[in-house]
Design an enzyme around this catalytic site. Structure first.
Site, PDB file in Angstrom:
ATOM      1  CB  THR A 153      -0.973   0.001   1.191  1.00  0.00           C
ATOM      2  OG1 THR A 153      -0.245  -0.195   2.410  1.00  0.00           O
ATOM      3  CG2 THR A 153      -2.008  -1.111   1.048  1.00  0.00           C
ATOM      4  CE  LYS A 179       0.565  -3.407   3.306  1.00  0.00           C
ATOM      5  NZ  LYS A 179       0.141  -2.294   4.236  1.00  0.00           N
ATOM      6  CB  THR A 190      -2.532  -2.512   7.607  1.00  0.00           C
ATOM      7  OG1 THR A 190      -3.399  -1.488   8.095  1.00  0.00           O
ATOM      8  CG2 THR A 190      -3.334  -3.754   7.398  1.00  0.00           C
ATOM      9  CD  GLU A 276       1.984   4.983   6.413  1.00  0.00           C
ATOM     10  OE1 GLU A 276       1.187   4.338   5.719  1.00  0.00           O
ATOM     11  OE2 GLU A 276       1.640   5.679   7.391  1.00  0.00           O
ATOM     12  CG  ASN A 402      -0.649   8.058   7.948  1.00  0.00           C
ATOM     13  OD1 ASN A 402      -1.365   7.081   7.792  1.00  0.00           O
ATOM     14  ND2 ASN A 402       0.675   7.977   8.054  1.00  0.00           N
ATOM     15  CB  SER A 407      -9.811  11.937   0.823  1.00  0.00           C
ATOM     16  OG  SER A 407      -8.784  12.617   1.513  1.00  0.00           O
TER      17      SER A 407
END
EC number: 2.3.1.35
Length: 407
Positions: A153, A179, A190, A276, A402, A407
């Protein structure tokens, strides 16, 4: 044990594939298949979050029932979490479609999902993706790599590893893919990890090996302190290697577990280092502890500290933040006995001794902290037990990713 090329297709009897189904992403593959020529014994570890995604519930039922599994279907983009009865229905539909095109029992199909929480899966696209996967599956290493890429992702790189180990004069292979980049704080992120092996092993030994090792690998990483609704680790064993059956408590079991640990630790560290927005893998090693629990609490508290993570991002040797994080960990220790070091490819530097700062070089400390892997070593001088946890630095990039992920 020997590290080899590949991932989930490195072990004999396994195939993999990737497909672009357009579930959420429209510029990349977003579905993956792992398939075994023979039914597999399966072990699993799952999120402890009270809010559990439908695939977690589905897979747990398969693992707990003792049924054998033959295929894993994974999608990225939508997590199928907080989707009610419809989400469980989608797991069933996925399994039935996979069973139909692969010619296997629907009860032998495991599922995995990762991505946005609360959105419903577009099942016609998922089913189309399953058909593509069935047509594309191959046993080559490239197919395994493509599968590892398809489950990403916000990950910036694929995560896969494979090793061989000699058991009773037979070469056994363990391979895996994972992942994980954000929402990483497993209690089993996740976080998804899928491991395959051609070892012949008892179900008891398989589950014990995974369950015991999860505590020292996946449960010792953190990116942001958020435990996901979808955290899943699945270990499939098809027995194709032809070794004498590995049983719990034997030396063959210990050899298998050592190789499995290498696979799990490698994937866990790759997830932590690919957090991230991260620019560095941050490792915290606590040595000289009296108990394993004490060492683990202290190490995990250090890598979970946002202030410490921000200091690592700024290459700032702000050791007080580390000592502070140790202090609120819940583990007892004497802060006036602690020695602290920073270490990386640029060298090793002692920062404090017996809880007091030394006259160290700030320039050297900055050089050490500017490397892609940084280790903090805390010696609490109470015993001979140690533990290591892994995380990453905290940068503006984490917020950028994040702030608008949904969106």
């Amino acid at each position: 044990m020997q590290k080899i090329e590949g991932g989930v297709t490195a072990a004999k009897g396994f195939e993999a594939a990737a497909a672009a189904a357009g579930i959420k992403y429209h510029d990349r593959t977003d579905m993956a298949l792992i398939f075994s020529e023979k039914p597999c014994k399966v072990a699993g570890a799952f999120t402890t979050n009270v809010v559990k995604a439908a695939p977690v519930k589905w897979d747990r039922n398969v693992v707990d029932s003792g049924m054998k599994a033959q295929a894993v279907i994974v999608n990225s983009g939508i997590a199928n979490a907080c989707t009610g009865e419809e989400g469980m229905k989608y797991c069933e539909e996925t399994a039935k479609e996979a069973a139909n095109v692969l010619g296997i029992d629907a009860k032998s199909v495991l599922v995995g999902s990762t991505g946005v929480i609360g959105m419903q899966l577009p099942m016609e696209r998922v089913k189309d993706g399953i058909r593509k996967l069935a047509e594309a599956k191959k046993p080559d290493l490239e197919s395994g790599t493509q599968a590892a890429q398809a489950i990403m992702t916000t990950d910036t790189k694929k995560k896969e590893v494979a090793v061989t180990v000699e058991i009773s004069d037979v070469t056994v292979t363990i391979g895996g893919m994972a992942k994980g980049s954000g929402m990483i704080h497993p209690n089993m992120c996740t976080m998804l990890a899928f491991i395959t092996t051609d070892a012949k092993i008892s179900r008891k030994a398989l589950q014990a090996a995974l369950g015991e090792d999860v505590e020292d690998t996946y449960n010792m990483i953190s990116v942001d302190g958020d435990t996901s609704t979808n955290d899943t680790v699945l270990l499939l064993a098809n027995g194709v290697a032809g070794n004498e059956k590995i049983r719990y408590g034997t030396w063959e079991y210990e050899a298998f577990k050592t190789a499995l640990h290498y696979v799990n630790e490698t994937l866990a560290k790759e997830m932590a280092g690919d957090g991230e927005g991260a620019t560095a893998l941050f490792e915290a090693k606590v040595i000289g502890a009296d108990t394993k629990e004490q060492a683990k609490k202290l190490a995990k508290s250090i890598v979970c500290s946002n202030l410490t993570k921000a200091a690592i991002a700024g290459h700032d040797a702000n050791w007080g933040r580390i000592l502070c994080a140790m202090g609120y960990s819940g583990a007892q220790f004497d802060p006036e006995k602690v020695d602290l070091y920073f270490k990386s490819e640029a060298g090793k530097l002692k920062i404090i001794e017996n809880g007091v700062a030394l006259n160290y070089s700030e320039e050297k400390a900055t050089e050490i902290l500017s490397q892609p892997k940084v280790t903090a070593i805390a010696d609490i001088k109470e015993g001979d037990v140690e533990a290591t946890a892994w995380g990453c630095d905290l940068t503006h990039g984490y917020i950028n990713i994040n702030a608008d992920y949904r969106s």
